[in-house]
Design a protein around this motif. Structure first.
Motif, mmCIF file in Angstrom:
data_model
loop_
_atom_site.group_PDB
_atom_site.id
_atom_site.type_symbol
_atom_site.label_atom_id
_atom_site.label_comp_id
_atom_site.label_asym_id
_atom_site.label_seq_id
_atom_site.Cartn_x
_atom_site.Cartn_y
_atom_site.Cartn_z
ATOM 1 N N ALA A 9 0.783 -0.906 -0.352
ATOM 2 C CA ALA A 9 0.107 0.263 0.167
ATOM 3 C C ALA A 9 0.961 1.581 -0.139
ATOM 4 C CB ALA A 9 -1.185 0.260 1.296
ATOM 5 N N LEU A 10 2.014 1.019 0.935
ATOM 6 C CA LEU A 10 3.407 2.654 1.006
ATOM 7 C C LEU A 10 3.435 2.576 -0.442
ATOM 8 C CD1 LEU A 10 4.183 2.224 4.707
ATOM 9 C CD2 LEU A 10 3.098 3.933 3.275
ATOM 10 N N ALA A 11 3.582 2.137 -0.768
ATOM 11 C CA ALA A 11 4.247 1.742 -2.462
ATOM 12 C C ALA A 11 3.982 2.227 -3.697
ATOM 13 C CB ALA A 11 4.932 -0.234 -2.718
ATOM 14 N N MET A 12 2.019 1.239 -3.427
ATOM 15 C CA MET A 12 1.646 1.761 -4.499
ATOM 16 C C MET A 12 1.081 3.433 -4.358
ATOM 17 S SD MET A 12 -0.851 1.398 -6.937
ATOM 18 C CE MET A 12 -1.842 -0.394 -7.141
ATOM 19 N N GLY A 13 1.055 3.680 -3.061
ATOM 20 C CA GLY A 13 0.447 5.053 -2.409
ATOM 21 C C GLY A 13 2.575 6.214 -3.162
ATOM 22 N N THR A 14 3.629 5.733 -3.225
ATOM 23 C CA THR A 14 4.183 5.942 -3.216
ATOM 24 C C THR A 14 4.400 6.612 -5.090
ATOM 25 O OG1 THR A 14 5.421 5.933 -0.998
ATOM 26 C CG2 THR A 14 6.700 6.492 -3.005
ATOM 27 N N ALA A 15 4.032 5.599 -5.594
ATOM 28 C CA ALA A 15 4.708 5.828 -7.433
ATOM 29 C C ALA A 15 2.745 6.466 -7.963
ATOM 30 C CB ALA A 15 4.562 3.859 -7.338
ATOM 31 N N LEU A 57 -2.081 9.692 -2.127
ATOM 32 C CA LEU A 57 -2.128 10.124 -1.044
ATOM 33 C C LEU A 57 -3.317 9.546 -0.327
ATOM 34 C CD1 LEU A 57 -1.797 14.583 -1.118
ATOM 35 C CD2 LEU A 57 0.449 12.425 -0.377
ATOM 36 N N ALA A 58 -4.527 8.642 -0.800
ATOM 37 C CA ALA A 58 -5.098 8.544 0.126
ATOM 38 C C ALA A 58 -4.315 6.437 0.411
ATOM 39 C CB ALA A 58 -6.716 7.902 -1.075
ATOM 40 N N TRP A 59 -3.506 6.189 -0.783
ATOM 41 C CA TRP A 59 -2.830 4.467 -0.200
ATOM 42 C C TRP A 59 -2.295 5.477 1.021
ATOM 43 C CZ3 TRP A 59 -3.373 -0.212 -1.318
ATOM 44 C CH2 TRP A 59 -4.726 -1.039 -3.214
ATOM 45 N N ILE A 60 -1.733 5.988 0.821
ATOM 46 C CA ILE A 60 -0.323 6.436 1.760
ATOM 47 C C ILE A 60 -0.955 6.806 3.306
ATOM 48 C CG2 ILE A 60 1.343 7.988 2.717
ATOM 49 C CD1 ILE A 60 1.915 7.956 -0.177
ATOM 50 N N TRP A 61 -2.474 7.079 3.278
ATOM 51 C CA TRP A 61 -3.466 7.570 4.546
ATOM 52 C C TRP A 61 -3.504 5.480 4.783
ATOM 53 C CZ3 TRP A 61 -8.089 5.648 5.722
ATOM 54 C CH2 TRP A 61 -8.877 6.326 6.563
ATOM 55 N N ALA A 62 -3.639 4.942 4.208
ATOM 56 C CA ALA A 62 -4.657 3.944 4.425
ATOM 57 C C ALA A 62 -3.086 2.914 5.079
ATOM 58 C CB ALA A 62 -5.435 2.964 3.367
ATOM 59 N N ALA A 63 -1.996 2.720 4.339
ATOM 60 C CA ALA A 63 -1.077 2.374 4.239
ATOM 61 C C ALA A 63 -0.352 2.280 6.013
ATOM 62 C CB ALA A 63 -0.491 2.047 3.829
ATOM 63 N N ARG A 64 -1.133 3.637 6.567
ATOM 64 C CA ARG A 64 -0.658 4.405 7.766
ATOM 65 C C ARG A 64 -0.959 4.365 8.879
ATOM 66 N NH1 ARG A 64 1.703 10.175 7.751
ATOM 67 N NH2 ARG A 64 2.700 9.442 9.821
ATOM 68 N N GLN A 65 -2.837 3.176 8.713
ATOM 69 C CA GLN A 65 -3.867 3.479 9.674
ATOM 70 C C GLN A 65 -3.238 1.788 10.742
ATOM 71 O OE1 GLN A 65 -6.121 5.368 10.494
ATOM 72 N NE2 GLN A 65 -4.308 6.785 9.095
ATOM 73 N N THR A 66 -3.440 1.783 11.781
ATOM 74 C CA THR A 66 -3.297 -0.009 11.909
ATOM 75 C C THR A 66 -4.589 -0.183 12.879
ATOM 76 O OG1 THR A 66 -1.276 0.519 12.754
ATOM 77 C CG2 THR A 66 -2.025 -0.566 14.487
#
Length: 140
Positions: A9-15, A57-66
């Motif tokens: 998810a972080l890789a997708m968001g960053t890309a 940025l939505a992907w990055i937000w999702a990846a940072r949730q726990t």
């Protein structure tokens, strides 16, 4: 699974965010074979670049949730899949695009099922973990 989902998810968001910035900054010069397309296509490209930045940025937000919200991952992966289906529709109507666009189509059709699977696996793992609230109710 949660670690792999977070990393992907972080890789997708960053890309996606990076691609969005590139398209916003370069306009039609960011698209192979479109340099002479004109102001209308450049305007559209920069608009879509901003939207794709937000998508990343939505992907990055999702990846940072726990835990990572499976519903959000499914929606974002579904949008990505829809983009790949749109490319297939374009191929059916207009023929094959530039080779890199075809490669992107493969990625856009292949990754969403992986995200759907990882989101479901992570969701099951989270549900199976004992929560502190459940533990409190059991204690006398």
């Amino acid at each position: 699974m949660a670690g792999l989902l977070k990393w992907l998810a972080l890789a997708m968001g960053t890309a996606c965010a990076g691609i969005g910035v590139l398209h916003f900054a370069l306009g039609i010069d960011s698209v192979p074979g479109e340099a002479a397309a004109g102001a209308t296509v450049d305007s559209r490209e920069r608009f879509y670049g901003a939207v794709f930045l937000g998508y990343g940025l939505a992907w990055i937000w999702a990846a940072r949730q726990t835990p990572i919200p499976a519903r959000v991952v499914r929606w974002l992966a579904g949008i990505f899949l829809l983009g790949g289906l749109g490319r297939l529709l374009s191929m059916a109507v207009h023929g094959s695009p530039q080779w890199f666009q075809t490669a992107l189509t493969v990625v856009e059709l292949a990754l969403p099922p992986l995200y759907f699977w990882l989101a479901a696996a992570d969701e099951r793992a989270v549900a199976a973990r004992p929560s502190p609230r459940r533990a409190e109710r059991v204690l006398p």
